[in-house]
Design a protein around this motif. Structure first.
Motif, PDB file in Angstrom:
ATOM      1  N   ASP A   1     -67.443 -24.689  31.649  1.00  0.00           N
ATOM      2  CA  ASP A   1     -66.354 -24.869  30.703  1.00  0.00           C
ATOM      3  C   ASP A   1     -65.027 -25.101  31.421  1.00  0.00           C
ATOM      4  OD1 ASP A   1     -67.919 -24.643  28.489  1.00  0.00           O
ATOM      5  OD2 ASP A   1     -67.631 -22.486  28.276  1.00  0.00           O
ATOM      6  N   PHE A   2     -64.831 -24.444  32.562  1.00  0.00           N
ATOM      7  CA  PHE A   2     -63.600 -24.574  33.316  1.00  0.00           C
ATOM      8  C   PHE A   2     -63.973 -25.019  34.734  1.00  0.00           C
ATOM      9  CE2 PHE A   2     -60.794 -22.952  30.177  1.00  0.00           C
ATOM     10  CZ  PHE A   2     -61.568 -22.110  29.422  1.00  0.00           C
ATOM     11  N   PRO A   3     -64.073 -26.332  34.954  1.00  0.00           N
ATOM     12  CA  PRO A   3     -64.650 -26.852  36.182  1.00  0.00           C
ATOM     13  C   PRO A   3     -63.901 -26.468  37.454  1.00  0.00           C
ATOM     14  CG  PRO A   3     -63.966 -28.639  34.718  1.00  0.00           C
ATOM     15  CD  PRO A   3     -63.656 -27.364  34.030  1.00  0.00           C
ATOM     16  N   HIS A   4     -62.595 -26.399  37.425  1.00  0.00           N
ATOM     17  CA  HIS A   4     -61.851 -25.996  38.615  1.00  0.00           C
ATOM     18  C   HIS A   4     -60.471 -25.527  38.180  1.00  0.00           C
ATOM     19  CE1 HIS A   4     -59.620 -29.766  38.360  1.00  0.00           C
ATOM     20  NE2 HIS A   4     -60.758 -30.383  38.257  1.00  0.00           N
ATOM     21  N   PRO A   5     -59.719 -24.864  39.063  1.00  0.00           N
ATOM     22  CA  PRO A   5     -58.454 -24.251  38.658  1.00  0.00           C
ATOM     23  C   PRO A   5     -57.414 -25.226  38.141  1.00  0.00           C
ATOM     24  CG  PRO A   5     -59.197 -23.369  40.768  1.00  0.00           C
ATOM     25  CD  PRO A   5     -60.084 -24.536  40.448  1.00  0.00           C
ATOM     26  N   GLY A   6     -57.633 -26.528  38.299  1.00  0.00           N
ATOM     27  CA  GLY A   6     -56.654 -27.483  37.807  1.00  0.00           C
ATOM     28  C   GLY A   6     -56.568 -27.543  36.304  1.00  0.00           C
ATOM     29  N   GLY A   7     -57.578 -27.039  35.574  1.00  0.00           N
ATOM     30  CA  GLY A   7     -57.570 -27.078  34.125  1.00  0.00           C
ATOM     31  C   GLY A   7     -56.704 -25.978  33.564  1.00  0.00           C
ATOM     32  N   VAL A   8     -55.682 -26.330  32.805  1.00  0.00           N
ATOM     33  CA  VAL A   8     -54.729 -25.333  32.336  1.00  0.00           C
ATOM     34  C   VAL A   8     -54.754 -25.152  30.831  1.00  0.00           C
ATOM     35  CG1 VAL A   8     -53.190 -25.565  34.306  1.00  0.00           C
ATOM     36  CG2 VAL A   8     -52.911 -27.090  32.360  1.00  0.00           C
ATOM     37  N   LEU A   9     -55.118 -26.166  30.066  1.00  0.00           N
ATOM     38  CA  LEU A   9     -55.094 -26.081  28.606  1.00  0.00           C
ATOM     39  C   LEU A   9     -53.767 -25.494  28.132  1.00  0.00           C
ATOM     40  CD1 LEU A   9     -58.677 -24.907  27.560  1.00  0.00           C
ATOM     41  CD2 LEU A   9     -57.643 -27.143  27.227  1.00  0.00           C
ATOM     42  N   GLY A  10     -52.672 -25.996  28.675  1.00  0.00           N
ATOM     43  CA  GLY A  10     -51.358 -25.481  28.323  1.00  0.00           C
ATOM     44  C   GLY A  10     -50.521 -26.513  27.608  1.00  0.00           C
ATOM     45  N   GLU A  11     -49.201 -26.316  27.650  1.00  0.00           N
ATOM     46  CA  GLU A  11     -48.304 -27.182  26.902  1.00  0.00           C
ATOM     47  C   GLU A  11     -48.355 -28.628  27.385  1.00  0.00           C
ATOM     48  OE1 GLU A  11     -44.436 -25.513  26.945  1.00  0.00           O
ATOM     49  OE2 GLU A  11     -45.000 -23.740  25.761  1.00  0.00           O
ATOM     50  N   GLY A  12     -48.838 -28.843  28.605  1.00  0.00           N
ATOM     51  CA  GLY A  12     -48.968 -30.215  29.087  1.00  0.00           C
ATOM     52  C   GLY A  12     -49.993 -31.022  28.324  1.00  0.00           C
ATOM     53  N   CYS A  13     -50.813 -30.357  27.511  1.00  0.00           N
ATOM     54  CA  CYS A  13     -51.839 -31.046  26.721  1.00  0.00           C
ATOM     55  C   CYS A  13     -51.421 -31.234  25.264  1.00  0.00           C
ATOM     56  CB  CYS A  13     -53.150 -30.259  26.757  1.00  0.00           C
ATOM     57  SG  CYS A  13     -53.855 -30.051  28.390  1.00  0.00           S
ATOM     58  N   LEU A  14     -50.151 -31.012  24.951  1.00  0.00           N
ATOM     59  CA  LEU A  14     -49.718 -31.086  23.552  1.00  0.00           C
ATOM     60  C   LEU A  14     -49.961 -32.462  22.947  1.00  0.00           C
ATOM     61  CD1 LEU A  14     -46.399 -29.016  23.517  1.00  0.00           C
ATOM     62  CD2 LEU A  14     -48.519 -28.528  22.264  1.00  0.00           C
ATOM     63  N   GLU A  15     -50.005 -33.519  23.796  1.00  0.00           N
ATOM     64  CA  GLU A  15     -50.256 -34.848  23.229  1.00  0.00           C
ATOM     65  C   GLU A  15     -51.653 -34.951  22.629  1.00  0.00           C
ATOM     66  OE1 GLU A  15     -51.816 -34.943  27.381  1.00  0.00           O
ATOM     67  OE2 GLU A  15     -49.985 -34.204  26.403  1.00  0.00           O
ATOM     68  N   CYS A  16     -52.556 -34.038  23.011  1.00  0.00           N
ATOM     69  CA  CYS A  16     -53.916 -34.039  22.468  1.00  0.00           C
ATOM     70  C   CYS A  16     -54.039 -33.216  21.194  1.00  0.00           C
ATOM     71  CB  CYS A  16     -54.906 -33.491  23.504  1.00  0.00           C
ATOM     72  SG  CYS A  16     -55.116 -34.548  24.942  1.00  0.00           S
ATOM     73  N   ALA A  17     -52.952 -32.543  20.775  1.00  0.00           N
ATOM     74  CA  ALA A  17     -53.031 -31.665  19.606  1.00  0.00           C
ATOM     75  C   ALA A  17     -53.460 -32.405  18.333  1.00  0.00           C
ATOM     76  CB  ALA A  17     -51.704 -30.943  19.396  1.00  0.00           C
ATOM     77  N   PRO A  18     -52.910 -33.590  18.017  1.00  0.00           N
ATOM     78  CA  PRO A  18     -53.361 -34.276  16.798  1.00  0.00           C
ATOM     79  C   PRO A  18     -54.842 -34.634  16.836  1.00  0.00           C
ATOM     80  CG  PRO A  18     -51.269 -35.178  17.544  1.00  0.00           C
ATOM     81  CD  PRO A  18     -51.762 -34.287  18.642  1.00  0.00           C
ATOM     82  N   LEU A  19     -55.339 -35.066  18.001  1.00  0.00           N
ATOM     83  CA  LEU A  19     -56.759 -35.387  18.116  1.00  0.00           C
ATOM     84  C   LEU A  19     -57.613 -34.135  17.927  1.00  0.00           C
ATOM     85  CD1 LEU A  19     -59.146 -37.244  18.743  1.00  0.00           C
ATOM     86  CD2 LEU A  19     -58.709 -36.851  21.181  1.00  0.00           C
ATOM     87  N   LEU A  20     -57.204 -33.010  18.520  1.00  0.00           N
ATOM     88  CA  LEU A  20     -57.951 -31.767  18.340  1.00  0.00           C
ATOM     89  C   LEU A  20     -57.975 -31.349  16.875  1.00  0.00           C
ATOM     90  CD1 LEU A  20     -56.724 -29.762  21.459  1.00  0.00           C
ATOM     91  CD2 LEU A  20     -59.087 -30.451  20.987  1.00  0.00           C
ATOM     92  N   GLN A  21     -56.859 -31.482  16.186  1.00  0.00           N
ATOM     93  CA  GLN A  21     -56.828 -31.142  14.759  1.00  0.00           C
ATOM     94  C   GLN A  21     -57.827 -31.988  13.972  1.00  0.00           C
ATOM     95  OE1 GLN A  21     -52.805 -31.553  13.375  1.00  0.00           O
ATOM     96  NE2 GLN A  21     -52.099 -29.662  14.356  1.00  0.00           N
ATOM     97  N   GLU A  22     -57.815 -33.298  14.244  1.00  0.00           N
ATOM     98  CA  GLU A  22     -58.726 -34.188  13.524  1.00  0.00           C
ATOM     99  C   GLU A  22     -60.175 -33.847  13.833  1.00  0.00           C
ATOM    100  OE1 GLU A  22     -60.857 -36.982  11.523  1.00  0.00           O
ATOM    101  OE2 GLU A  22     -58.871 -36.144  11.169  1.00  0.00           O
ATOM    102  N   LEU A  23     -60.495 -33.555  15.080  1.00  0.00           N
ATOM    103  CA  LEU A  23     -61.869 -33.219  15.444  1.00  0.00           C
ATOM    104  C   LEU A  23     -62.311 -31.904  14.810  1.00  0.00           C
ATOM    105  CD1 LEU A  23     -61.808 -34.300  19.208  1.00  0.00           C
ATOM    106  CD2 LEU A  23     -63.080 -35.413  17.342  1.00  0.00           C
ATOM    107  N   ILE A  24     -61.405 -30.936  14.729  1.00  0.00           N
ATOM    108  CA  ILE A  24     -61.733 -29.674  14.055  1.00  0.00           C
ATOM    109  C   ILE A  24     -62.032 -29.930  12.579  1.00  0.00           C
ATOM    110  CG2 ILE A  24     -60.813 -27.439  13.308  1.00  0.00           C
ATOM    111  CD1 ILE A  24     -59.176 -27.447  15.962  1.00  0.00           C
TER     112      ILE A  24
END
Length: 234
Positions: A92-115
């Motif tokens: 699920d977390f391949p390496h420490p570079g994955g943060v799932l933080g505010e830098g991913c906010l551009e993906c929020a609309p896509l995540l909402q639609e997928l949910i």
């Protein structure tokens, strides 16, 4: 608290179509010369449909209806290729570079639609399971459970990114006038959802989201194969 997806402008829509076409060509070029489906806009309105109908070609039945070996041998639909070098398919977390933080906010609309999409699919598969009964009903109920699990994983990612838990309630279930007709539509929609996950993996640089999208794309492929088997057995 529910976020609102922004309207998709024509230029943005063209860019998404271009991303999707590039992803499809890269991961599935060995199996098909042209894409049988089109991009579904994350604004929620379905613009992706099979070019004609998702054809169910004559072939030997799959050996299993569940998520076992048979689900990996569907002759009509190619599985997504393994993630690019540097990604680890079983983590699920391949390496420490994955943060799932505010830098991913551009993906929020896509995540909402997928949910929203996974929850709507969950309710439809539950209704299909009640209508089918027997072994087909158990297969469909199993797919419904997988849909709920995926929605929870997406919701957790959304919370880690935004600090808001997104879990919309109260959406209705579409009517099921025809059991086989609904299976046919679900077969096409699983392919379209797989394509949306692949495009999402292409559009983000966050390795955690990339891994999540790749995993879910492969699950959509396996579910489409199980739907095809149900049609063959009907």
């Amino acid at each position: 608290m529910e976020g609102r997806t922004s309207e998709t402008l024509p230029g943005q829509q063209a860019e998404k179509k271009e991303i999707f076409a590039r992803v499809w060509k890269r991961v599935m070029a060995d199996s098909t010369a042209s894409c049988p489906i089109a991009w579904e806009d994350p604004a929620g309105e379905t613009s992706a449909q099979p070019r004609e109908s998702a054809p169910l070609r004559e072939s030997a039945p799959l050996r299993a209806v569940g998520g076992g070996e048979g689900a990996d041998q569907c002759p009509c639909l190619p599985a997504p290729a393994q993630p690019p070098r540097g990604h680890h398919p079983h983590s699920d977390f391949p390496h420490p570079g994955g943060v799932l933080g505010e830098g991913c906010l551009e993906c929020a609309p896509l995540l909402q639609e997928l949910i929203r999409r996974e929850l709507a699919d969950l309710r439809e598969y539950q209704a299909l399971a009640r209508r089918a009964g027997g072994n087909p009903g158990r297969v469909l109920a199993g797919i419904a459970g997988e849909k709920k699990r995926r929605a929870k994983r997406l919701s957790a990612a959304y919370f880690l990114i935004s600090g808001v838990r997104y879990w919309p309630e109260g959406q209705g279930t579409p009517p099921i006038p025809s059991y086989l007709g609904t299976l046919r539509r679900r077969f096409a929609q699983e392919q379209a959802t797989m394509a949306a996950y692949l495009a999402g993996a292409e559009s983000t640089a966050d390795p955690c989201l990339q891994q999540l999208f790749w995993d879910h794309a492969r699950e959509c492929w396996a579910q489409a194969c199980r739907i095809r088997t149900l049609v063959e057995q009907s």
